[in-house]
Design an enzyme around this catalytic site. Structure first.
Site, PDB file in Angstrom:
ATOM      1  CE  LYS A 223     -16.184   2.743  -0.806  1.00  0.00           C
ATOM      2  NZ  LYS A 223     -16.899   1.869  -1.985  1.00  0.00           N
TER       3      LYS A 223
ATOM      4  CD  GLU B 193      -0.550  -2.813   1.988  1.00  0.00           C
ATOM      5  OE1 GLU B 193      -0.109  -2.978   0.890  1.00  0.00           O
ATOM      6  OE2 GLU B 193      -0.164  -3.002   2.919  1.00  0.00           O
TER       7      GLU B 193
ATOM      8  CB  CYS C  62      -1.984  -5.023  -6.194  1.00  0.00           C
ATOM      9  SG  CYS C  62      -2.053  -6.193  -4.552  1.00  0.00           S
TER      10      CYS C  62
ATOM     11  CD  GLU D 282      -2.259  -1.538 -10.617  1.00  0.00           C
ATOM     12  OE1 GLU D 282      -2.963  -0.619 -10.384  1.00  0.00           O
ATOM     13  OE2 GLU D 282      -2.031  -2.603  -9.903  1.00  0.00           O
TER      14      GLU D 282
END
Ligand code: NAP
Length: 444
Positions: A139, A214, A248, A348
């Site tokens: 997906k 992850e 990331c 982030e």
């Protein structure tokens, strides 16, 4: 794009489940050859795939080409590694016994991926899963389905049997829910944000699914007083502004020793002058648009929050307008005076913003670096060999770049600790994620 939901996902899982027996029965060399074939087709079509990625995701064309090369490197590596999925024969405790440890594929694997690396995040999972003998239902993110479908089309051309690779696009909750509710799925491999990873982990408890996660990161980038300044500045630019800061493992916060702080800020700012913001298809563009409105609004909020708490904007700090394009570009931004209470220091940012703070001792900076819920990547720059070992060992991160702002590569173990996830991707380590160890106790 089709908007798939629960029933299409169940169909895809059914196809993957039906195809599994024949796929795992193939020899490793046969599976490896099909995976290598897919890598070859991606290599052949690099320009077309890169253009598609830039059009749907926005990253500059040169970076998109780089991502296709990176994406297919996972397939190349896994194609070879398929032949090395060894078990063990363990010395037994009785003369008439033999102990075998067999590595077997876990089974149907559900793969959920983000938009920031629309091809590589798929192949980094698909390569080892297929090599180990698993079949997959993928997906992709709603923002970048085309790159995924392009890989699927090439898989058909490469000759993969029907059902081995399935792609479902559409509603994340319906698709994810169906994946986690279906006993035929044995493993879920997810790359994305920490909140969604946490949710999937909860849902995975129903069938005790194996998980690889992850997740997000918040990378510190430390420049010690003895660092090679040229290398530190060059790496800071690459590590911060790749994919407009939407990776990331992007440097999210910079800590620079007080004795070289001003020099670093001046050099970093000067290097940022050369960055061109624009349409990713344009010549010489380094920074494309952010992925969506929520993405750019978050960057603006982070800058405003930092300024309200006393930070100084040295460069940038605002949207950039690009003629003929959506209003979603942000200027490369340099901020000084970062303090731990600012959002840039904890969340982030996922944008082209570099906040800098000065530090005075190694002990202080390691404490600041580790003071985060995340533990994906960390970077530091020094020419002191003892410090290299000391700081590498003390940083609570899955990946540490020493004088290196670009550690990602197919053969290395990639992954995080703490809220950055579980498991490792890349190289021989990835195969463990897609295999079960079966113990056979054999009495002669
Ligand atoms: P995200 O919102 O967590 O989405 C990731 C994927 O999960 C997308 O396919 C998304 O679908 C899907 N999803 C969302 N909600 C779901 C649900 N309830 N059930 C099942 N699937 C669901 O993350 P993102 O914004 O796309 O990606 C950025 C994040 O990924 C950042 O935190 C970044 O650090 C992280 N990341 C980590 C790594 C790593 O290797 N550690 C690499 C790249 C990115 P839709 O897109 O359709 O909503």
């Amino acid at each position: 794009m089709p908007k798939c939901g629960e029933s299409e996902t169940r169909d895809a899982i059914g196809a993957a489940s039906d195809a599994w027996g024949a796929w795992r029965a193939k020899t490793a060399a046969e599976r490896g050859s099909l995976i290598a074939g897919l890598a070859g087709l991606m290599r052949r079509d690099t320009d077309r795939l890169a253009e598609l990625m830039t059009l749907e995701q926005g990253k500059p064309l040169a970076e998109a080409r780089g991502e296709i090369a990176y994406a297919l490197s996972f397939l190349d590596w896994s194609a070879e590694e398929a032949k090395r999925v060894y078990g063990d024969v363990v010395p037994a405790s009785a003369p008439d016994k033999r102990i075998l440890a067999l590595r077997q594929p876990v089974g149907v694997t559900a793969i959920i991926t983000p938009w920031n690396f629309p091809s590589a995040m798929i192949t980094r999972k698909l390569g080892p899963a297929l090599a180990a003998g698993c079949t997959a239902v993928v997906k992709p993110a709603e923002d970048t389905p085309l790159s995924a479908i392009a890989i699927g089309e090439l898989a058909v051309e490469a000759g993969f049997p029907p059902g081995v690779i399935n792609i479902v696009t559409g509603d994340p909750r319906a698709i994810g829910g169906a994946m986690l509710d279906d006993e035929r799925v044995r493993k879920i491999s997810f790359t994305g944000s920490t909140p969604v990873g946490r949710l999937l982990m909860e849902q995975a408890s129903k069938h005790l699914l194996r998980l690889s996660l992850e997740l997000g990161g918040h990378a510190p980038f430390i420049v010690f007083e003895d660092a090679d300044m040229d290398r530190a500045v060059e790496s800071a630019v690459a590590c911060k502004f790749r994919n407009a800061g939407q990776t990331c493992i992007c440097a999210n916060r910079f800590y620079v020793h007080e004795s070289v702080h001003d020099r670093f800020v001046e050099r970093f700012g000067a290097a940022m002058e050369g960055l061109k913001v624009g349409n990713g298809m344009g010549e010489g563009v380094n920074i494309g648009p952010l992925i969506n409105d929520a993405g750019i609004e978050k960057v603006e909020e982070h800058v405003a929050d930092a300024v309200s708490k006393g930070a100084k904007v040295v460069r940038g700090g605002r949207r950039a307008s690009v003629e003929g394009c959506v209003d979603r570009f942000f200027q490369p931004t340099l901020i000084t005076g970062m303090t731990p209470d600012m959002r840039v220091a904890t969340d982030e940012t996922f944008g082209p913003v570099a906040p800098v703070a000065a530090f005075s001792s190694e002990e202080e900076v390691v404490r600041l670096a580790n003071d985060s819920e995340y533990g994906l990547a960390a970077y530091f720059f020094t020419d002191n060999a003892s410090r290299v070992m000391r700081v590498s060992e003390t940083l609570e991160y899955g990946i540490v770049g020493v004088n290196d702002g670009g550690p990602s590569t197919a053969q290395a173990p990639f992954g995080g600790v703490k809220h950055s996830g579980l498991g490792r991707e890349g190289g021989k380590y990835a195969m463990d994620e897609y295999t079960e160890l079966k113990y056979v106790s054999w009495r002669l």
